[in-house]
Design an enzyme around this catalytic site. Structure first.
Site, PDB file in Angstrom:
ATOM      1  N   PHE A  97       0.906  -1.206   0.265  1.00  0.00           N
ATOM      2  CA  PHE A  97       0.022   0.022   0.031  1.00  0.00           C
ATOM      3  C   PHE A  97       0.997   1.213  -0.019  1.00  0.00           C
ATOM      4  CE2 PHE A  97      -2.441   3.016   2.265  1.00  0.00           C
ATOM      5  CZ  PHE A  97      -3.935   3.157   1.731  1.00  0.00           C
ATOM      6  N   ASP A 168       6.011  -2.579   8.878  1.00  0.00           N
ATOM      7  CA  ASP A 168       4.657  -2.270   8.314  1.00  0.00           C
ATOM      8  C   ASP A 168       3.987  -3.369   8.862  1.00  0.00           C
ATOM      9  OD1 ASP A 168       2.439  -1.906   7.332  1.00  0.00           O
ATOM     10  OD2 ASP A 168       3.086  -0.849   5.579  1.00  0.00           O
ATOM     11  N   HIS A 171      -1.095  -4.794   9.083  1.00  0.00           N
ATOM     12  CA  HIS A 171      -2.131  -6.028   8.692  1.00  0.00           C
ATOM     13  C   HIS A 171      -1.658  -7.316   9.686  1.00  0.00           C
ATOM     14  CE1 HIS A 171      -1.992  -5.481   3.952  1.00  0.00           C
ATOM     15  NE2 HIS A 171      -2.394  -4.333   4.669  1.00  0.00           N
ATOM     16  N   GLN A 194      -7.918   0.948  10.268  1.00  0.00           N
ATOM     17  CA  GLN A 194      -8.865   1.610   9.031  1.00  0.00           C
ATOM     18  C   GLN A 194     -10.095   0.583   8.847  1.00  0.00           C
ATOM     19  OE1 GLN A 194      -8.528  -0.227   5.979  1.00  0.00           O
ATOM     20  NE2 GLN A 194      -9.859   0.863   4.891  1.00  0.00           N
ATOM     21  N   LYS A 197      -9.769  -3.154   8.584  1.00  0.00           N
ATOM     22  CA  LYS A 197      -9.077  -4.103   9.336  1.00  0.00           C
ATOM     23  C   LYS A 197      -9.407  -4.752  10.385  1.00  0.00           C
ATOM     24  CE  LYS A 197      -5.500  -2.111   6.959  1.00  0.00           C
ATOM     25  NZ  LYS A 197      -6.005  -1.342   5.912  1.00  0.00           N
ATOM     26  N   ARG A 226       5.100  18.166  21.939  1.00  0.00           N
ATOM     27  CA  ARG A 226       5.126  18.396  23.297  1.00  0.00           C
ATOM     28  C   ARG A 226       6.009  17.146  24.175  1.00  0.00           C
ATOM     29  NH1 ARG A 226      -0.597  19.750  22.851  1.00  0.00           N
ATOM     30  NH2 ARG A 226      -0.840  21.867  23.024  1.00  0.00           N
ATOM     31  N   TYR A 233       2.161  24.279  26.738  1.00  0.00           N
ATOM     32  CA  TYR A 233       2.809  25.015  25.586  1.00  0.00           C
ATOM     33  C   TYR A 233       4.198  25.004  25.280  1.00  0.00           C
ATOM     34  CZ  TYR A 233      -2.165  25.967  24.781  1.00  0.00           C
ATOM     35  OH  TYR A 233      -3.634  26.021  24.635  1.00  0.00           O
ATOM     36  N   ARG A 243      -3.229  12.609  17.394  1.00  0.00           N
ATOM     37  CA  ARG A 243      -3.816  12.065  18.434  1.00  0.00           C
ATOM     38  C   ARG A 243      -5.099  11.181  17.865  1.00  0.00           C
ATOM     39  NH1 ARG A 243      -2.567  17.027  20.692  1.00  0.00           N
ATOM     40  NH2 ARG A 243      -4.618  17.911  20.563  1.00  0.00           N
TER      41      ARG A 243
HETATM   42  C1  LIG Z   1       0.334  -2.517   4.004  1.00  0.00           C
HETATM   43  C2  LIG Z   1      -0.133  -1.214   4.522  1.00  0.00           C
HETATM   44  N1  LIG Z   1       0.575  -0.292   5.068  1.00  0.00           N
HETATM   45  C3  LIG Z   1      -0.026   1.002   5.577  1.00  0.00           C
HETATM   46  C4  LIG Z   1      -1.506   1.196   5.392  1.00  0.00           C
HETATM   47  C5  LIG Z   1      -2.061   2.326   5.952  1.00  0.00           C
HETATM   48  O1  LIG Z   1      -2.891   2.389   6.927  1.00  0.00           O
HETATM   49  P1  LIG Z   1      -4.108   3.531   7.187  1.00  0.00           P
HETATM   50  O2  LIG Z   1      -5.031   3.238   5.998  1.00  0.00           O
HETATM   51  O3  LIG Z   1      -4.709   3.332   8.531  1.00  0.00           O
HETATM   52  O4  LIG Z   1      -3.446   4.982   6.957  1.00  0.00           O
HETATM   53  C6  LIG Z   1      -2.178   0.188   4.969  1.00  0.00           C
HETATM   54  C7  LIG Z   1      -3.644   0.307   4.736  1.00  0.00           C
HETATM   55  O5  LIG Z   1      -4.449  -0.253   4.206  1.00  0.00           O
HETATM   56  C8  LIG Z   1      -1.821  -1.119   4.667  1.00  0.00           C
HETATM   57  O6  LIG Z   1      -2.549  -1.963   4.113  1.00  0.00           O
END
Ligand SMILES: Cc1ncc(COP(=O)(O)O)c(C=O)c1O
Length: 415
Positions: A97, A168, A171, A194, A197, A226, A233, A243
């Site tokens: 992605f 990464d 998943h 997301q 997921k 921060r 501040y 956040r």
């Molecule tokens: C392999 C991979 N990396 C990063 C992300 C990024 O996640 P997000 O969509 O929460 O920003 C995704 C999302 O589909 C993903 O499949």
């Protein structure tokens, strides 16, 4: 011979699959509680975000978790905390992605795409080694669909060349490598929550690490510079407001309660389905390495051989599978580096200062082959019953037995 549903025959399956996300009154109550409390942001007493960070990090075998707005933010901040800066090269797989690579550009660095292994779908450790230059600073292995990357070899290369490893693990919920969950095996990792997921709040993400100093940096970067315990501040670095809200955390805490049972069910069904599909000429499955002690199964992937299906193109096979009632797809139609943003180096004035590879001429055979010759089946199916798995296998076999008919009449298959 039974007619394919694609040609007007009776589909193998008409019953619906589970709908996603799985949810019940608990999510509604959790959201209601937050709404009534008036404490909607994490800067409150007894923050649900802080509770989720602790629980999810512990679940993933990580010491620290910093909840953020999404997986993209998690990876971007993780790279920043790892010290990636202008002109640094970051090695990423070509089959992934966009966030895996855009997080480098967001840090003014250069994504260097390398090939994956066709039969594991994960970054090829030999290709990493071959891509290293004096400017290389980090590797981002993707645990594709929750299949652990070869961390032994990746960590060895990283240690030899003093590179940061940012997993990464977007998943990676519940998946493991050598019985250790994903995300904090390297220096840092990012996870996504997301909508698609396996635990989700519509959007959301978390950074995982075992390194206290890196955790503090990530906390600061996600909290507009921060530092915990310092005046509100007083800003120490240029960061982001990334956040997570209390609403997201409230939903995720409920979703987390279901995750382990669902992860176990997906795994058991995937193993069962793999056995059912074994021996169908033209269908093979990605290799499961012994170190992939649990796969999260963000999808069930088939590696498709058109020739063994009498020349039926992959897209026609997918259309026929869908017609039989199986939620199938083809995944990415092209590797990441073929997207206009990379192929045309649409990086604004950064490209005047930093040299990027010629992505337009890039050719990574396995990434391209996966885009051409593989089929995805939705993770939702894996939450079904054994009988549901048999439906998938029956549908694949039915198409195989009728491949000649599909080869003769594939006309609107690729629509
Ligand atoms: C392999 C991979 N990396 C990063 C992300 C990024 O996640 P997000 O969509 O929460 O920003 C995704 C999302 O589909 C993903 O499949």
């Amino acid at each position: 011979m039974t007619r394919l549903a694609y040609h007007g025959g009776t589909p193998i399956r008409t019953a619906p699959w589970p709908s996603w996300p799985i949810r019940d009154e608990r999510e509604i109550k959790a959201l209601d509680d937050v709404a009534r409390s008036g404490q909607w942001g994490r800067l409150c007493e007894n923050s649900r975000v802080a509770e989720f960070e602790k629980k999810f990090a512990a679940y993933q075998d990580a010491q620290f978790g910093i909840a953020v707005t999404n997986g993209t933010a998690a990876l971007t901040i993780a790279l920043k905390a790892a010290g990636i800066d202008i002109g640094d090269e970051v090695i990423v797989p070509g089959y992934t992605f966009i966030a895996t690579a855009s997080c480098a550009v967001q840090n003014n660095a250069v994504p260097v795409f390398v090939d994956v292994e066709f039969d594991t779908l994960n970054i090829d450790p030999a290709a990493i080694e071959a891509a290293i230059t004096p400017r290389t600073r980090a590797i981002i292995p993707v645990h594709w669909a929750g299949r652990a990357a070869d961390m032994d070899r990746i960590l060895a290369v990283a240690s030899k060349h003093e590179l940061a490893v940012i997993e990464d693990a977007c998943h990676g919920w519940g998946a493991s490598w050598k019985n250790r969950k994903l995300g904090a095996i390297g220096d840092l990792g990012g996870v996504s929550f997301q909508s698609s997921k396996h635990i989700t709040a519509g959007e959301g993400g978390i950074i995982l690490t075992d390194d206290e100093e890196l955790a503090a940096k990530c906390f600061s970067y996600h909290h507009i510079g921060r530092i915990a315990g310092r005046p509100f501040y007083e800003h120490h670095r240029i960061g982001w407001n990334a956040r997570m809200t209390e609403f997201q955390a409230a939903v995720l805490l409920v979703q987390l309660e279901r995750l382990e049972e669902q992860a176990a069910r997906r795994e058991a069904n995937a193993v069962f389905l793999s056995h059912q599909l074994a021996g169908i000429d033209g269908i093979s499955l990605p290799r499961r390495e012994p170190f992939m002690t649990r796969i999260a199964w963000h999808e069930f992937r088939l590696l498709y051989d058109e020739a063994a299906f009498g020349g039926v193109p992959r897209d026609a096979f997918v259309a026929a599978l869908k017609a039989e009632g199986i939620p199938a797809g083809r995944g990415y139609s092209h590797p990441l580096y073929k997207n206009p943003v990379f192929a045309e180096q649409r990086f604004g004035r950064l490209a005047e200062h930093v040299q990027f590879p010629d992505y337009a001429r890039m050719h990574l055979p396995n990434c391209e082959r996966i885009c051409r010759d593989s089929v995805t089946i939705s993770q939702l199916c894996l939450l079904g019953t054994r009988e549901d798995m048999l439906d998938i296998a029956r549908a694949v076999r039915k198409i195989k037995n009728n491949a000649h008919a599909l080869a003769d009449r594939p006309a609107h298959a690729c629509a």
